[in-house]
Design an enzyme around this catalytic site. Structure first.
Site, PDB file in Angstrom:
ATOM      1  CG  ASP A  43     -53.857 -16.952   1.726  1.00  0.00           C
ATOM      2  OD1 ASP A  43     -53.429 -16.429   0.676  1.00  0.00           O
ATOM      3  OD2 ASP A  43     -54.875 -16.551   2.312  1.00  0.00           O
ATOM      4  CE1 TYR A  71     -60.393 -22.111  -0.083  1.00  0.00           C
ATOM      5  CE2 TYR A  71     -62.440 -21.183  -0.924  1.00  0.00           C
ATOM      6  CZ  TYR A  71     -61.079 -21.409  -1.055  1.00  0.00           C
ATOM      7  OH  TYR A  71     -60.416 -20.937  -2.156  1.00  0.00           O
ATOM      8  CG  ASP A  85     -53.918 -14.639   7.065  1.00  0.00           C
ATOM      9  OD1 ASP A  85     -53.160 -13.817   7.634  1.00  0.00           O
ATOM     10  OD2 ASP A  85     -53.655 -15.126   5.949  1.00  0.00           O
ATOM     11  NE  ARG A 177     -56.334 -13.795   3.039  1.00  0.00           N
ATOM     12  CZ  ARG A 177     -55.622 -12.823   2.478  1.00  0.00           C
ATOM     13  NH1 ARG A 177     -55.002 -11.937   3.239  1.00  0.00           N
ATOM     14  NH2 ARG A 177     -55.529 -12.726   1.178  1.00  0.00           N
TER      15      ARG A 177
END
Length: 224
Positions: A43, A71, A85, A177
């Protein structure tokens, strides 16, 4: 000497505020190769590892996409956003008072192993040939099928309410997310993904990646 026109995989540490496609475009201009693609979107606000393939190496993109990913990031509890987000405005606020560490760990365990996720409306998944986020921006909701994904581990690395620091290793197609949003729902206070960084794709690590600026400097030295 790297031969980008023949085919190379380039590890880039993406900065925040640029799309993955934006990085591809910039690299195309730096190395003057038309055939450039990335192996898995990040993103715009996310940072970290982006694998860019050039030339013949673009044929191997799907093999990189299939690799598990690691992540790290921050989940902010008590605030829900439509995109799950920090890209969109907060639509719901709740207090995080009374949420204990134990409650957070118990909630976290629901998102470890084989789980089902409903992909976010703000995603590039297609519905009738159109990306879901295009519907979302018009305020339209499309029914999405849950998808099975795997979370190998979900470590809470710090709790400083309303923020939780985490590290997650997951299969392809996992939306972090959604995990942030769904964790907030389980805790009954809402939550969204405040920050995200991709640390690894398979055995490829962001520690071995170059920022776009570093790559540009490095490349101009190579050709001069």
């Amino acid at each position: 000497e790297a031969d980008y026109s023949a085919g190379e995989a380039i590890l880039i540490d993406k900065h925040s505020g640029i799309t993955s496609f934006g990085i591809v475009n910039r690299l195309r201009r730096i190395i003057h190769v038309k055939k450039v693609g990335h192996a898995g979107t990040l993103d715009p606000r996310a940072t970290g590892l982006l694998i860019i393939c050039t030339g013949k190496k673009t044929k191997t993109i799907s093999s990189f996409q299939d690799l598990p990913k690691v992540y790290s990031g921050i989940i902010k509890l008590g605030e829900k956003t439509p995109s799950m987000d920090s890209e969109t405005e907060v639509i719901e606020k709740k207090s995080t008072d009374g949420i204990s560490e134990e409650m957070i760990f118990t909630a976290r365990d629901k998102f470890t192993g084989d789980i089902e996720q409903i992909p976010p409306m703000y995603s590039a998944l297609k519905h009738n040939g159109k990306a879901l986020y295009k519907y979302a921006r018009k305020g339209e909701e499309v029914v999405r099928e849950p998808r099975k994904v795997k979370v190998y581990y979900f470590n809470i690395t710090g709790i400083n309410l309303p923020e939780i620091n985490f590290e997650i290793k997951c299969s392809k197609g996992t939306y972090i997310r959604s995990i942030a949003n769904d964790l907030g729902d389980v805790l009954n206070c809402g939550g969204h993904l405040k920050e995200l960084r991709r640390e690894k794709i398979g055995d490829y690590s962001v520690d071995d990646a170059l920022t776009l600026k570093e790559f540009e400097d490095h490349y101009s030295v190579q050709i001069n």
